[in-house]
Write a protein that holds these residues in place. Structure first.
Motif, PDB file in Angstrom:
ATOM      1  N   LEU A   3      -1.155  -7.586 -46.907  1.00 49.66           N
ATOM      2  CA  LEU A   3       0.097  -6.863 -46.710  1.00 49.66           C
ATOM      3  C   LEU A   3       0.697  -7.248 -45.370  1.00 49.66           C
ATOM      4  CD1 LEU A   3      -0.751  -4.549 -44.472  1.00 49.66           C
ATOM      5  CD2 LEU A   3      -1.555  -3.309 -46.454  1.00 49.66           C
ATOM      6  N   THR A   6       7.621  -5.085 -42.202  1.00 48.75           N
ATOM      7  CA  THR A   6       8.895  -5.644 -41.756  1.00 48.75           C
ATOM      8  C   THR A   6       9.829  -4.516 -41.345  1.00 48.75           C
ATOM      9  OG1 THR A   6       8.628  -7.392 -43.427  1.00 48.75           O
ATOM     10  CG2 THR A   6      10.789  -7.191 -42.372  1.00 48.75           C
ATOM     11  N   GLN A  13      16.688  -8.727 -41.196  1.00 50.84           N
ATOM     12  CA  GLN A  13      15.292  -8.581 -40.769  1.00 50.84           C
ATOM     13  C   GLN A  13      15.230  -8.615 -39.246  1.00 50.84           C
ATOM     14  OE1 GLN A  13      12.106 -10.898 -42.767  1.00 50.84           O
ATOM     15  NE2 GLN A  13      11.468 -11.515 -40.719  1.00 50.84           N
ATOM     16  N   GLN A  16       8.897  -8.869 -38.071  1.00 48.00           N
ATOM     17  CA  GLN A  16       7.902  -8.859 -39.147  1.00 48.00           C
ATOM     18  C   GLN A  16       6.528  -9.172 -38.578  1.00 48.00           C
ATOM     19  OE1 GLN A  16       8.864 -10.427 -43.140  1.00 48.00           O
ATOM     20  NE2 GLN A  16       7.102 -11.791 -42.893  1.00 48.00           N
ATOM     21  N   SER A  19       0.634 -11.373 -42.009  1.00 49.20           N
ATOM     22  CA  SER A  19      -0.026 -10.795 -43.178  1.00 49.20           C
ATOM     23  C   SER A  19      -1.526 -10.737 -42.969  1.00 49.20           C
ATOM     24  CB  SER A  19       0.273 -11.633 -44.427  1.00 49.20           C
ATOM     25  OG  SER A  19       1.643 -11.575 -44.758  1.00 49.20           O
ATOM     26  N   GLN A  38       9.366  -1.639 -43.954  1.00 52.34           N
ATOM     27  CA  GLN A  38       8.929  -2.043 -45.286  1.00 52.34           C
ATOM     28  C   GLN A  38       7.476  -2.508 -45.220  1.00 52.34           C
ATOM     29  OE1 GLN A  38      11.589  -5.129 -46.580  1.00 52.34           O
ATOM     30  NE2 GLN A  38      13.278  -3.720 -46.969  1.00 52.34           N
ATOM     31  N   THR A  40       4.975  -4.527 -47.427  1.00 45.22           N
ATOM     32  CA  THR A  40       4.926  -5.424 -48.579  1.00 45.22           C
ATOM     33  C   THR A  40       3.470  -5.754 -48.893  1.00 45.22           C
ATOM     34  OG1 THR A  40       7.065  -6.381 -47.989  1.00 45.22           O
ATOM     35  CG2 THR A  40       5.667  -7.651 -49.499  1.00 45.22           C
ATOM     36  N   ASP A  42       0.900  -7.786 -51.610  1.00 43.98           N
ATOM     37  CA  ASP A  42       1.062  -8.911 -52.536  1.00 43.98           C
ATOM     38  C   ASP A  42       0.639  -8.585 -53.963  1.00 43.98           C
ATOM     39  OD1 ASP A  42      -1.702  -8.934 -52.302  1.00 43.98           O
ATOM     40  OD2 ASP A  42      -1.827 -10.888 -51.335  1.00 43.98           O
ATOM     41  N   SER A  66       6.513  -2.793 -54.388  1.00 43.43           N
ATOM     42  CA  SER A  66       6.457  -3.600 -53.171  1.00 43.43           C
ATOM     43  C   SER A  66       7.775  -4.359 -53.005  1.00 43.43           C
ATOM     44  CB  SER A  66       5.286  -4.583 -53.241  1.00 43.43           C
ATOM     45  OG  SER A  66       5.152  -5.302 -52.046  1.00 43.43           O
ATOM     46  N   PRO A  67       8.429  -4.241 -51.846  1.00 45.95           N
ATOM     47  CA  PRO A  67       7.943  -3.485 -50.691  1.00 45.95           C
ATOM     48  C   PRO A  67       8.168  -1.985 -50.854  1.00 45.95           C
ATOM     49  CG  PRO A  67      10.091  -4.415 -50.193  1.00 45.95           C
ATOM     50  CD  PRO A  67       9.701  -4.954 -51.540  1.00 45.95           C
ATOM     51  N   TRP A  68       7.260  -1.222 -50.232  1.00 48.90           N
ATOM     52  CA  TRP A  68       7.500   0.211 -50.084  1.00 48.90           C
ATOM     53  C   TRP A  68       8.374   0.387 -48.851  1.00 48.90           C
ATOM     54  CZ3 TRP A  68       5.176   3.383 -46.029  1.00 48.90           C
ATOM     55  CH2 TRP A  68       5.597   4.719 -46.096  1.00 48.90           C
TER      56      TRP A  68
END
Length: 262
Positions: A3, A6, A13, A16, A19, A38, A40, A42, A66-68
């Motif tokens: 995850l 962001t 954007q 960020q 991951s 957000q 995100t 995968d 996703s994204p939440w």
């Protein structure tokens, strides 16, 4: 599975994180109205721990989208359900991580979500209601699952609650989003007596079609109810029977549901 976080403003954007199985985002500027964080993942659904501000308790979410998106709240109201300083200032820190299997299988309160939003954001548990006092955030349904049990007053943090706007037909719906075998419910009534009244009984209708009637006392203490084990994905509180006293305002400070995820 990984995850990242962001920070966005509309389609722009701002920052960020890398991951990984965990991620954080440190933002050394003031938030602007319209900013959102957000998370995100995968692969969804997924169990994810989040804390989007130091003023909120960490929350274990069942993320289905996703994204939440967590929209940064701004205080434009007379009364506010978040602590002073939350989301304010120039230095912010948010984090998220994938939950461990042992955390998912643990016996815990599966209704708690300090990061629930007024709309259904695709992360659960989520609370909703057909009545909320004056449509004010201090009385939204989400306040009854935010993990806060201070109940001797009403209104501003930490005394936010679910207020029913004087409706006799008020109903509260909790969506867990995934199967949980439950065995206990806990009700914390708002107890700003004599300003507040209380409910003498509440009917709980579970997602499996079963129901139970809870008989309540006029007390500030948490009221515990053993439930014959059953597997549910949510429930609804209906038939809220108000005590025949002179007070006007029954309200719910917190609903807790204990069990194990399946």
């Amino acid at each position: 599975m990984s995850l990242h976080i962001t920070l966005v403003h509309g389609q722009q954007q701002l920052q960020q994180s890398p991951s990984g199985t965990s991620a954080y985002l440190a933002f050394p500027h003031q938030y602007a109205e319209g900013d959102a964080l957000q998370v995100t993942v995968d692969r969804v659904p997924a169990y994810v721990w989040v804390q989007m501000d130091a003023g909120l308790k960490p929350a274990l979410l069942y993320v289905t989208k996703s994204p939440w998106v967590f929209t940064i709240p701004f205080n434009t109201e007379r009364e506010w359900p978040y602590p002073d300083g939350a989301f304010l200032g120039r230095n912010h820190y948010a984090w998220a991580r994938l939950a461990a299997p042992m955390e998912i299988k643990a016996q815990r309160n599966w209704s708690e979500n300090s990061h629930d939003q007024h709309h259904d954001s695709g992360a659960y548990p989520h609370a909703a209601a057909n009545a909320e006092t004056r449509d004010e955030p201090a009385f939204y349904a989400r306040n009854a699952i935010d993990g806060m049990v201070a109940n001797e007053k009403h209104g501003n943090y930490p005394f936010q609650s679910w207020g029913i706007a004087g409706r006799d037909d008020a109903e509260f719906t909790l969506t867990l989003g995934h199967p949980v075998q439950i065995d206990e419910l806990v009700i914390v009534l708002r107890a700003d007596y004599p300003h507040d009244s209380h409910w003498t009984s509440i009917t709980v209708t579970f997602s499996d079609g079963s129901d139970a009637v809870l008989h309540l006392q006029k007390t500030a203490d948490p009221q515990h109810f053993a439930i014959a084990p059953r597997t549910i994905t949510g429930l609804k509180l209906t038939h809220l029977v108000k005590d025949k006293d002179a007070s006007t305002f029954p309200a719910l400070t917190e609903l807790q549901i204990f069990g194990q995820a399946e």
